[in-house]
Design a protein around this motif. Structure first.
Motif, mmCIF file in Angstrom:
data_model
loop_
_atom_site.group_PDB
_atom_site.id
_atom_site.type_symbol
_atom_site.label_atom_id
_atom_site.label_comp_id
_atom_site.label_asym_id
_atom_site.label_seq_id
_atom_site.Cartn_x
_atom_site.Cartn_y
_atom_site.Cartn_z
ATOM 1 N N THR A 111 0.830 -1.196 0.000
ATOM 2 C CA THR A 111 0.000 0.000 0.000
ATOM 3 C C THR A 111 0.868 1.250 0.000
ATOM 4 N N GLY A 112 0.231 2.413 -0.175
ATOM 5 C CA GLY A 112 0.942 3.687 -0.126
ATOM 6 C C GLY A 112 2.024 3.771 -1.186
ATOM 7 N N ASP A 113 3.118 4.453 -0.873
ATOM 8 C CA ASP A 113 4.203 4.620 -1.833
ATOM 9 C C ASP A 113 4.796 3.287 -2.255
ATOM 10 N N VAL A 114 4.903 2.342 -1.317
ATOM 11 C CA VAL A 114 5.431 1.020 -1.656
ATOM 12 C C VAL A 114 4.538 0.359 -2.700
ATOM 13 N N GLY A 115 3.231 0.434 -2.490
ATOM 14 C CA GLY A 115 2.296 -0.146 -3.449
ATOM 15 C C GLY A 115 2.400 0.498 -4.816
ATOM 16 N N VAL A 116 2.548 1.820 -4.842
ATOM 17 C CA VAL A 116 2.672 2.534 -6.115
ATOM 18 C C VAL A 116 3.936 2.098 -6.849
ATOM 19 N N LEU A 117 5.056 2.043 -6.122
ATOM 20 C CA LEU A 117 6.315 1.653 -6.743
ATOM 21 C C LEU A 117 6.246 0.232 -7.305
ATOM 22 N N ASN A 118 5.715 -0.699 -6.524
ATOM 23 C CA ASN A 118 5.605 -2.086 -6.987
ATOM 24 C C ASN A 118 4.648 -2.204 -8.168
ATOM 25 N N TYR A 119 3.548 -1.470 -8.106
ATOM 26 C CA TYR A 119 2.548 -1.466 -9.184
ATOM 27 C C TYR A 119 3.173 -0.962 -10.487
ATOM 28 N N ALA A 120 3.871 0.174 -10.412
ATOM 29 C CA ALA A 120 4.516 0.738 -11.595
ATOM 30 C C ALA A 120 5.614 -0.183 -12.107
ATOM 31 N N VAL A 155 12.786 0.511 -0.450
ATOM 32 C CA VAL A 155 11.756 -0.416 0.032
ATOM 33 C C VAL A 155 12.425 -1.581 0.754
ATOM 34 N N PRO A 156 11.932 -1.953 1.945
ATOM 35 C CA PRO A 156 12.496 -3.109 2.643
ATOM 36 C C PRO A 156 12.468 -4.349 1.757
ATOM 37 N N MET A 157 13.479 -5.192 1.920
ATOM 38 C CA MET A 157 13.635 -6.357 1.048
ATOM 39 C C MET A 157 12.370 -7.203 0.961
ATOM 40 N N GLU A 158 11.718 -7.425 2.109
ATOM 41 C CA GLU A 158 10.553 -8.302 2.126
ATOM 42 C C GLU A 158 9.350 -7.695 1.429
#
Length: 241
Positions: free
Chosen positions: A57-66, A119-122
């Motif tokens: 979710t949040g910025d992590v979700g955006v980065l993974n999504y992109a 982003v944390p490795m996990e």
């Protein structure tokens, strides 16, 4: 402590089973915001749900999504270029497709580096997603260009739709720079398909609204268009209204 937004426990999976994907994409989830609900500093519950990666979710979700979408586009154009293009490709078409290939690979590597550093490795999406392009005939001009149009149009609307969920200003600036390039790609592909005589092809009524604005689609809508290419399964969360 930041206030958390509630997230439904139920998740949807995009992955290996194309039939299951079609079922998922038909669910009434349009406009839900999907995986990109606002997160707080203590929202770290890990990104593995039942052994399947969750985008977060949040910025992590955006980065993974992109990153997932850029891997998809880079993989598609790698197939186009490595196959020596379709048989009828002109020199100009080859030059444009090669440019698009280079751009998408650069975008993919940019997100790989950004996620690796922030982003944390996990919580990092894998760098080697698998894709199924069996529905594309890479030797056929119409098949290649139609798929390219879908991916580029979808990429633009995906960034437009995800912008509201970005919390870090620097990420929003970078997303704006990338989506502008994706829009150039979409215009180029549409012009190739329709020919230079059709000067409206690059910005047709199907992608530009009455206010002169490009479309902005939720991740749910984007996944319904592009998710069928994904083989590697991942999950995404649906925020409550």
């Amino acid at each position: 402590m930041k206030k958390k937004k509630s997230i439904e426990v139920t998740t949807q999976t995009v992955g290996r089973n194309r039939r299951n994907f079609l079922k998922v994409s038909g669910l009434a989830i349009a406009g839900s915001g999907l995986l990109l609900a606002s997160c707080s500093d203590d929202d770290d519950n890990g990104n593995m749900l039942g052994g399947t990666f969750d985008l977060g979710t949040g910025d992590v979700g955006v980065l993974n999504y992109a990153y997932a979408l850029e891997q998809l586009e880079a993989a598609f154009y790698t197939n186009v270029v490595n196959g020596s293009f379709y048989a009828s490709a002109s020199a100009d078409e080859k030059a444009i497709l090669l440019d698009l290939y280079n751009h998408e690979v650069n975008h993919r590597e940019f997100f790989k580096a950004a996620i690796g550093a922030n982003v944390p490795m996990e919580q990092q999406l894998t760098a080697d997603l698998e894709f199924d392009f069996s529905s594309v005939d890479f030797g056929d001009r119409d098949s290649v260009l139609t798929t390219a149009r879908i991916l580029e149009d979808t990429g633009v609307s995906a960034y437009n739709g995800a912008g509201q969920y970005i919390q870090t200003a620097a990420y929003l600036t970078l997303a704006g720079k990338i989506v502008s390039v994706e829009a150039r790609h979409a215009a180029a592909i549409r012009t190739i398909i329709n020919g230079s005589a059709d000067y409206t092809a690059f910005a047709g009524d199907d992608i530009i609204d009455d206010n002169g604005l490009d479309l902005a689609e939720s991740p749910a809508d984007v996944i319904s268009k592009a998710g069928g290419f994904f083989v590697t399964p991942f999950t995404y969360k649906k925020p409550q209204a």
